[in-house]
Design a protein around this motif. Sequence first.
Motif: not given
Length: 698
Positions: A490, A494, A570, A600
Amino acid sequence: MARIPKELVDHIIQTADIVEVVGDFVQLKRKGQNMWAPCPFHNEKSPSFSVNPAKSLYKCFGCGKAGGVVQFVMDVEGTSYVEALKYLAKKYAIEIQEEEKTPQQQLEQNERDSQFIVSDWAKNHFHRLLLNSEEGMSIGYGYLKERGLNLATIQQFELGYSLDSWDDLLKAAETGGYDKKYLEKTGLTVIKTDDQGHDTGRRYDRFRGRVMFPIHNISGRVVGFGARTLKRDDKMAKYLNSPESEIYHKSDVLYGLFQARQAIRTQEVCYLVEGYLDVLSLYQGGIKNVVASSGTSLTEGQIRLIKRYSDNVTVLYDGDAAGIKASLRGTDLILEGGLNVRVVLFPDGDDPDSYIRKVGDQRFTEYIETKSQDFISFKTTLVAREASNDPVKKAEAIRDVLHSIAKVPDAIKRQVFLQQTSATFGIDEQVLITEYNKLVKSPSKAAGGSSGGNAGNYGQGAGSANTGYQPNSGSRPAPASRPLSDEEEAEMLMYGGQEATVEILGAGISYQPAKAAAEEEDDQTDVLKLCEREVLRLLVLYAGREVEAETSVAAYLLGELGETPLTVPLFAEMWEICRQELLAGRFPDARLLAQNERADIRSLITDLATERYEISPNWRNKEIYVFNEVDLPKLACDNAVLRLNKVHVQRELDICLEKLRHPLEDAEMFEILGDIKRLKELDNELGALLGTVVGRSA
């Protein structure tokens, strides 16, 4: 499983007033456009918890908790998404018509509901007997009073008493009209069988002549009971618990968590004890963030429950050597769950209940604060002391400690623990590292409980060609690759990486995304992210506002920048979600986007929609002009688009300049020089439109 239709979910979210919902838990005060309060999720003196009524969002600028109204209920109550929706629906009198269940699903739901109902009834029955019957007052209440519990604590935990009778509960259930089969399913009554196991038709109460401790699930519903006998009979178990049922799974319940969950959040630590009375005595003594495993081995489900509320656990051990050794194995599971574990050991012969009654609340609190130590250090010291004069036991003890270290997901912590273990046992650190690598690489060891998938390799394992971390070595270690954890993936996504190798450096983890080093070192990367974030912020917050006649902010930005203008993964996902909403004939709504199932995305929406500071109204009173994007959306959009385009031009310009630093054919060099001239002219034009200083040196 039945689901709540999306249209109803949206209606609940649109109806719920976040100020009212949050106001049920904290006292909000208006400051500017937002409401503020001390955060309900952590301790603080000055309020940093903000609620935006217009966007129906909350954010704590201290601990980082953020989201919409559904997420707040999930966070503060520790419930699931569906349970949070039902909570809000009940608060606002919205009837939930779930999508139709199959007959089997409806039957299962009815069975579970009936068991909850009869368990709650039994709890009330036992509680009444404790406080209103002669036997309950003299025996049950007398015992609890002798153990130092007051009436407030007894009522808070709904303690009770079961009469010393074979069928008191059965008769009361029959009088109350409750179906006996649910007494059997919840284990409140027992079926009498003959020698062949056949039902004799006789029933009797499971709990007789015992103090009753109702066990609540996280929502506060009674799922089972613990019961202590007050008879001195060696053949009778001192404690008797409800058997497993459709509503009671011992591995997924912690005694006292329903009462303790809010205190665990605010204190940012969970105290873990063994017995019911440990919880009750500490809670009464002001230590409300305490739960018990109820005498059973700690399970992964229970650890996940604790992790909902805090990453910090302090285990309070009885001063009993045999009990400590048995508990050490369960504590390894807590480490593997990613929690920070500390330990407090009480004097020999004492447990938390007896010790707090002996020394009092204040001295007890001081004791656990001064005597707590991290679990690995505690275990290392304990096993080292026991094996100090026996080389074979010492080797076994070291391997036992290494097993625990391998459970720790954090690489830096593992390295520190290896160094501490080396010092405690007086053994060379490199020898420990070699043994550690054998442990995490061995399939059989991993199957036996080592978390090889989480633990990194240090140093040079036996038979390994890789040379890793060397203590006191100045050379850079060679990478030891391993699979990425969910958190690492993640984090990598990101920040824009698509593929990466992971290096274990002894001091932690570093990432080398599969991109050119020059791009990674480019100072403009952060500027690009800021520019992309600003475009996305305007899209999310002002999607439906008109930029010009019959043109919305969403349509304007999508028209200016196209389908995939953002490079941060993202941000690009969020852009596409907004684009699909617009294509479906809807404007993106921050209130609904903030309820996304992905954490997120929820966090991103909240960050985009929440500002910590506001412009003082006194500025307007003093006629100080401040640009207001709400009133001038076209200017805000134009500036954001121009800045984003300018950063892209500058990045292309830098790439061209970098190419000139290498040998080139004349034709290629002249082509690049032409590109540079064109890009610099475009850069100057964009700068002029933005009113910034133009011109860049080559």
